[in-house]
Design a protein around this motif. Sequence first.
Motif: not given
Length: 208
Positions: A122-126, A149-155, A159-164
């Motif tokens: 909850r503190q940082v993206p991984i 459910r928190a997995v984001r597409p590698a492509g 954009n990781w700084t904008r992820w929730r």
Amino acid sequence: MKRIGLLGGSFNPAHKGHRAISLHALRALDLDEVWWLVSPGNPLKPQEGMAPLSARLASARKMARHAPIRATAIEARLKTRYTVDTLTKLPRMFPKHRFIWLMGADNLGQFHKWRDWRGIARQVPIAVVARPGYDRKARASPAMGWLRRAVRPAGQAKNWTRWRLPALVLLRFRPDPTSATSLRAADPAWHRRFSPSPEPDSTAIAHP
């Protein structure tokens, strides 16, 4: 705003696998730097066979040369033993930096054993980097069950700084098979090459 990847570990010793993971993450996540957080002591690893912090830091600094990688023992200065505590303090020290946690698939497999691992998420993206022989165990781990459910597409990794948060991205590349365990087995006294060494400090990361 600097984009920083954080790779924590014992670095006992640092090796080309650490460097390869970091260089790949730099490109995939569009990072300015990767910081290697050389741990004063990993609560999940036995102290037997653990080289002095000064030797591990020296080996990390040597391996990080000529790359946008900074090896530091800042956790010793912060007096933090657990990642969740380090991640609480670092943004206060560096308010103009954005951080993403880097780990190998082997660490994702045991992430549920880390202190307040959900708090970390909850503190940082991984960003999880593949490691030979560990991917299946990592995908079946309790932590991955919670993070699925928190997995984001590698492509979309840049954009990781904008992820929730929580947010996790799986990075795949051909990793270097080198392991610290095999290096220690081949040369148990490796740390003597880095002794005597200066006292460990965090000068590699200057306070703003």
